[in-house]
Design a protein around this motif. Structure first.
Motif, short mmCIF file in Angstrom:
data_model
loop_
_atom_site.label_atom_id
_atom_site.label_comp_id
_atom_site.label_asym_id
_atom_site.label_seq_id
_atom_site.Cartn_x
_atom_site.Cartn_y
_atom_site.Cartn_z
N ILE A 70 -1.01 -0.44 -8.16
CA ILE A 70 -2.28 0.15 -7.75
C ILE A 70 -2.42 1.50 -8.44
CG2 ILE A 70 -1.29 0.99 -5.55
CD1 ILE A 70 -4.28 0.56 -4.44
N HIS A 102 -0.38 -1.11 6.73
CA HIS A 102 -0.86 0.22 6.35
C HIS A 102 0.14 0.75 5.33
CE1 HIS A 102 -2.91 4.22 7.86
NE2 HIS A 102 -3.38 3.80 6.70
N MET A 114 0.85 -1.19 0.00
CA MET A 114 0.00 0.00 0.00
C MET A 114 0.89 1.24 0.00
SD MET A 114 -3.23 -1.09 2.39
CE MET A 114 -2.37 -1.91 3.72
N ALA A 161 3.55 3.83 -4.46
CA ALA A 161 3.92 5.05 -5.18
C ALA A 161 3.72 6.20 -4.19
CB ALA A 161 3.01 5.25 -6.39
N GLY A 162 4.79 6.91 -3.86
CA GLY A 162 4.61 7.98 -2.88
C GLY A 162 5.91 8.70 -2.58
N PHE A 214 -5.19 19.67 -0.82
CA PHE A 214 -4.12 19.00 -0.07
C PHE A 214 -3.03 20.01 0.18
CE2 PHE A 214 -6.37 15.47 -1.85
CZ PHE A 214 -6.17 14.41 -0.97
N TYR A 219 -13.95 12.08 6.43
CA TYR A 219 -13.21 13.26 5.94
C TYR A 219 -14.18 14.34 5.47
CZ TYR A 219 -8.85 10.63 6.14
OH TYR A 219 -7.76 9.92 6.59
N PHE A 233 -1.32 18.12 -5.67
CA PHE A 233 -1.56 16.67 -5.55
C PHE A 233 -2.77 16.25 -6.38
CE2 PHE A 233 -3.68 13.12 -3.39
CZ PHE A 233 -2.72 12.14 -3.61
N PHE A 267 -10.77 0.75 0.66
CA PHE A 267 -10.00 1.18 1.84
C PHE A 267 -10.94 1.72 2.92
CE2 PHE A 267 -5.55 1.04 0.55
CZ PHE A 267 -5.60 1.00 -0.83
N ILE A 295 -8.51 8.44 -2.25
CA ILE A 295 -9.90 8.19 -1.89
C ILE A 295 -10.73 9.49 -1.91
CG2 ILE A 295 -9.32 6.14 -0.52
CD1 ILE A 295 -9.98 7.82 2.00
N PHE A 336 -2.80 5.11 -9.37
CA PHE A 336 -2.50 6.27 -8.54
C PHE A 336 -3.65 7.25 -8.57
CE2 PHE A 336 -1.01 10.21 -7.01
CZ PHE A 336 -0.23 9.82 -5.94
N GLY A 362 -1.84 17.37 5.12
CA GLY A 362 -2.94 16.44 4.85
C GLY A 362 -4.11 17.16 4.20
N PRO A 363 -5.16 16.43 3.90
CA PRO A 363 -6.28 17.00 3.15
C PRO A 363 -7.14 17.97 3.97
CG PRO A 363 -6.69 14.69 3.70
CD PRO A 363 -5.32 15.00 4.17
N THR A 406 -10.12 2.83 6.20
CA THR A 406 -9.07 3.17 7.17
C THR A 406 -9.60 3.39 8.58
OG1 THR A 406 -7.88 4.19 5.36
CG2 THR A 406 -7.23 4.87 7.58
N TYR A 410 9.00 10.02 -7.59
CA TYR A 410 7.62 10.46 -7.32
C TYR A 410 7.62 11.96 -7.00
CZ TYR A 410 3.35 11.51 -4.76
OH TYR A 410 2.19 12.11 -4.35
O1 CP3 Z 1 -1.24 3.08 -2.64
C1 CP3 Z 1 -0.88 3.74 -3.63
O2 CP3 Z 1 0.30 3.82 -3.99
C2 CP3 Z 1 -1.97 4.39 -4.50
C3 CP3 Z 1 -2.37 5.72 -4.23
C4 CP3 Z 1 -3.11 6.10 -2.95
C5 CP3 Z 1 -2.92 7.35 -2.31
N1 CP3 Z 1 -3.81 7.45 -1.30
C6 CP3 Z 1 -1.94 8.36 -2.73
C7 CP3 Z 1 -1.59 9.45 -1.81
C8 CP3 Z 1 -4.10 5.42 -2.24
C9 CP3 Z 1 -4.65 4.02 -2.46
C10 CP3 Z 1 -4.54 6.30 -1.20
C11 CP3 Z 1 -5.61 5.96 -0.25
C12 CP3 Z 1 -5.93 6.90 0.83
N2 CP3 Z 1 -5.92 8.26 0.80
C13 CP3 Z 1 -6.44 6.50 2.09
C14 CP3 Z 1 -6.72 5.07 2.51
C15 CP3 Z 1 -5.49 4.35 2.91
C16 CP3 Z 1 -4.74 4.94 4.08
O3 CP3 Z 1 -3.62 5.41 3.85
O4 CP3 Z 1 -5.28 4.95 5.19
C17 CP3 Z 1 -6.67 7.66 2.83
C18 CP3 Z 1 -7.20 7.73 4.26
C19 CP3 Z 1 -6.36 8.77 2.01
C20 CP3 Z 1 -6.51 10.21 2.33
C21 CP3 Z 1 -5.22 10.93 2.29
N3 CP3 Z 1 -4.50 11.17 1.14
C22 CP3 Z 1 -4.50 11.49 3.37
C23 CP3 Z 1 -4.94 11.44 4.82
C24 CP3 Z 1 -3.35 12.08 2.84
C25 CP3 Z 1 -2.33 12.92 3.57
C26 CP3 Z 1 -1.48 12.15 4.48
C27 CP3 Z 1 -0.41 11.36 3.78
O5 CP3 Z 1 -0.27 10.17 4.09
O6 CP3 Z 1 0.28 11.94 2.96
C28 CP3 Z 1 -3.35 11.83 1.45
C29 CP3 Z 1 -2.32 12.24 0.47
C30 CP3 Z 1 -1.73 11.18 -0.40
N4 CP3 Z 1 -2.45 10.21 -1.05
C31 CP3 Z 1 -0.37 11.06 -0.76
C32 CP3 Z 1 -0.28 9.99 -1.64
C33 CP3 Z 1 0.96 9.48 -2.34
C34 CP3 Z 1 0.73 12.01 -0.34
C35 CP3 Z 1 0.56 13.26 -1.12
C36 CP3 Z 1 1.82 14.01 -1.41
O7 CP3 Z 1 2.47 13.73 -2.41
O8 CP3 Z 1 2.11 14.93 -0.62
#
Ligand code: CP3
Length: 368
Positions: A95, A347, A48, A51-52, A113, A175, A68, A228, A100, A97, A118-119, A230, A58
Motif C-alpha cells: 500500500i 484495523h 493495513m 509499513a509503520g 503530526f 479530522y 511525518f 478508508f 489520509i 505510503f 496524533g494529528p 474509519t 521504518y
Molecule cells: O497502511 C499503510 O501501511 C499505509 C500508510 C497509511 C498511514 N495512515 C500511515 C501512518 C495509511 C493507509 C493511513 C491511513 C490513515 N491515517 C487512517 C485510516 C485508517 C485507520 O488507521 O483508521 C487514519 C484515520 C489516519 C490518520 C492518522 N495518521 C492518525 C490518527 C495517525 C496517528 C495515530 C497513529 O496511529 O499513529 C496517523 C499517523 C500515521 N499514519 C502513522 C503511519 C505509519 C504513524 C506516524 C508515525 O510514524 O509516528
C-alpha cells in the motif's frame, strides 16, 4: 427518509456476476484475482499499516526524513518504507505510503503530526474557513505522492499489486472539523446537524479532490484503490446515507468511468449491518471488514452481494501471538474457504506488534 436496508440484495449489482467478468485476461498479481472472480486458497494477504512504527527500519527512515509529513512527501523515503514490509514478508500487495490527512494539507489546511499525540489540524468551523480551502493548490503535493507511486511500480516485484488510497470524505472531514482525532467526532456531527448545506460544501470539496487524487494515483501505476472510512460507524442511518454512502458512491462512479478495470475496496469501519447497504449502493468491488463484523456477513451475506471480502483479524492478536493468533487465523481461513477473500486485519497494525508475529501470521495463512 431512506433508511439503510441491511437485507437488501437488489442494488445496482446483480449477484452472480463476477466483477472481473469485464477483464480481458487473468492478472499475474494474485491480489487481483479475487476481483476477477477467483476464490484462492490460500487467499492473498496484506495488512493495513503494514509499513509503520512496529518496524525498526521504518523508524530509522522516518528519523532520516524529518517530520511525518516530510516522509509522506519524499518520494525516495516513502518508496523505501512502502517496500520494507514487502521485503520482510512478501505480502501480495503493497500500500502506497502516505496518510489520509495529506488531502486537507494539500488543500491548504494546517496539519501537523506531533510525536506520540496524533494529528493536529487548524479546525475548520465556518464558511470563511471553508473558503480558504483551495482545490487548485493540491497539484504540487499530489505530484510528490504520485512520484512515489511511479517509483514503486518500478521497484516492486512484478507479482506484487500496488494499492493506492484516500480517506473517505466523512472520515477526513471529522479530522478537519475537530482539529484532531476524537472518539465521538462530535464537532463534525454537530456541524452536519446544524448546517447541512454548509457541511455539504466541505464534503463536496473532498469528493472532488479525492476523485482527482485517486485518478492521478491510478495513472501513476496503482492497481487497486482503498477508501478508508474509519469513523463510518458513529453515524445514525440517515446521516450514514448522506455522509458515508453518497460521497463514496460519487467517488466510485467517477473512478469507474475513468478506470473500470481498477478494483475499489471500501472500508466503512464500524458500519455493521449497514455495510450491506453500503456495498449495494456505492458499487465498491471489495469490502474491508473490521474486527467486529459478524462471521455470517463475511462468509454469506457479502457473497450474495458479489463483493470481495477483506479482513478481519484483531490487530491485538498480532501483539499477543502464539496459539491465540494461530487459532483465530485458522478460524478465519476456514470460514472464508471457497469465497473470494483477501486476508487482512480488522484495523491497522499497532506499534507494539513484534515483527516476528507478522511473519508467523503470513506463514500460517500460506500454510508454510
Ligand atoms: O497502511 C499503510 O501501511 C499505509 C500508510 C497509511 C498511514 N495512515 C500511515 C501512518 C495509511 C493507509 C493511513 C491511513 C490513515 N491515517 C487512517 C485510516 C485508517 C485507520 O488507521 O483508521 C487514519 C484515520 C489516519 C490518520 C492518522 N495518521 C492518525 C490518527 C495517525 C496517528 C495515530 C497513529 O496511529 O499513529 C496517523 C499517523 C500515521 N499514519 C502513522 C503511519 C505509519 C504513524 C506516524 C508515525 O510514524 O509516528
Amino acid at each position: 427518509m431512506s433508511a439503510p436496508k441491511p437485507s437488501s440484495r437488489t442494488g445496482s449489482r446483480a449477484a452472480g456476476q463476477p466483477t472481473g467478468s469485464r477483464s480481458p485476461g487473468k492478472s499475474h498479481r494474485r491480489f487481483l484475482l479475487p476481483f476477477q472472480g477467483e476464490a484462492l486458497s490460500p487467499p492473498p494477504v496484506w495488512l493495513m499499516r503494514q509499513a509503520g512504527r512496529y518496524l525498526p527500519e521504518y523508524r530509522a527512515t522516518r528519523d532520516e526524513a524529518g517530520s511525518f509529513l516530510d516522509l509522506c512527501y519524499s518520494p525516495r523515503h516513502a518508496t523505501e518504507v512502502t517496500l520494507q514490509p514487502i521485503r520482510r514478508y512478501g505480502f501480495d500487495a503493497a500500500i502506497l505510503f502516505a496518510d489520509i490527512l495529506v488531502v486537507p494539507d494539500a488543500l491548504g489546511q494546517k496539519v501537523t503530526f506531533e510525536a506520540g499525540e496524533g494529528p493536529k489540524l487548524e479546525p475548520i468551523r465556518t464558511a470563511a474557513d471553508l473558503a480558504r480551502l483551495d482545490p487548485a493548490k493540491t497539484g504540487g503535493k499530489f505530484s510528490l505522492i504520485c512520484e512515489t507511486v511511479e517509483r514503486l511500480r518500478g521497484e516492486l516485484p512484478d507479482e506484487t499489486a500496488l494499492i493506492g488510497f484516500c480517506g473517505a470524505p466523512w472520515t477526513v472531514a471529522t479530522y478537519m472539523v475537530q482539529g484532531e482525532g476524537s472518539s465521538d467526532q462530535a464537532e463534525a456531527r454537530l456541524w452536519a446537524y446544524r448546517d447541512p448545506q454548509g457541511f455539504q460544501k466541505l464534503i463536496d470539496t473532498l469528493v472532488e479532490t479525492s476523485i482527482d487524487y485517486l485518478d492521478r494515483q491510478v495513472k501513476a501505476g496503482a492497481d487497486a484503490l482503498q477508501i478508508f472510512d474509519t469513523w463510518a460507524g458513529t453515524l445514525p442511518d440517515n446521516e450514514f446515507d448522506k455522509w458515508v454512502v453518497a460521497p463514496t458512491k460519487a467517488i466510485v462512479a467517477a473512478l469507474k468511468e475513468r478506470h473500470p478495470e481498477v478494483p475499489i475496496i471500501g472500508f466503512p469501519r464500524g458500519a455493521g449491518g449497514a455495510a450491506l447497504w453500503y456495498v449495494d449502493e456505492t458499487g465498491v468491488d471489495g469490502i474491508g471488514c473490521d474486527t467486529a463484523m459478524p462471521p455470517y456477513m463475511m462468509s454469506e451475506a457479502f457473497e450474495d452481494e458479489d463483493v470481495v471480502v477483506q479482513g478481519n483479524l484483531d490487530p491485538l492478536l498480532l501483539v499477543a501471538g502464539g496459539d491465540a493468533l494461530d487459532e483465530r487465523v485458522d478460524e478465519i481461513l476456514e470460514l472464508m474457504e471457497g469465497r473470494r477473500f483477501i486476508f487482512n486485519l480488522g484495523h491497522g497494525i499497532v506499534p507494539q506488534t513484534p515483527p516476528e508475529n507478522v511473519a508467523r501470521l503470513v506463514h500460517r495463512v500460506r500454510g508454510e
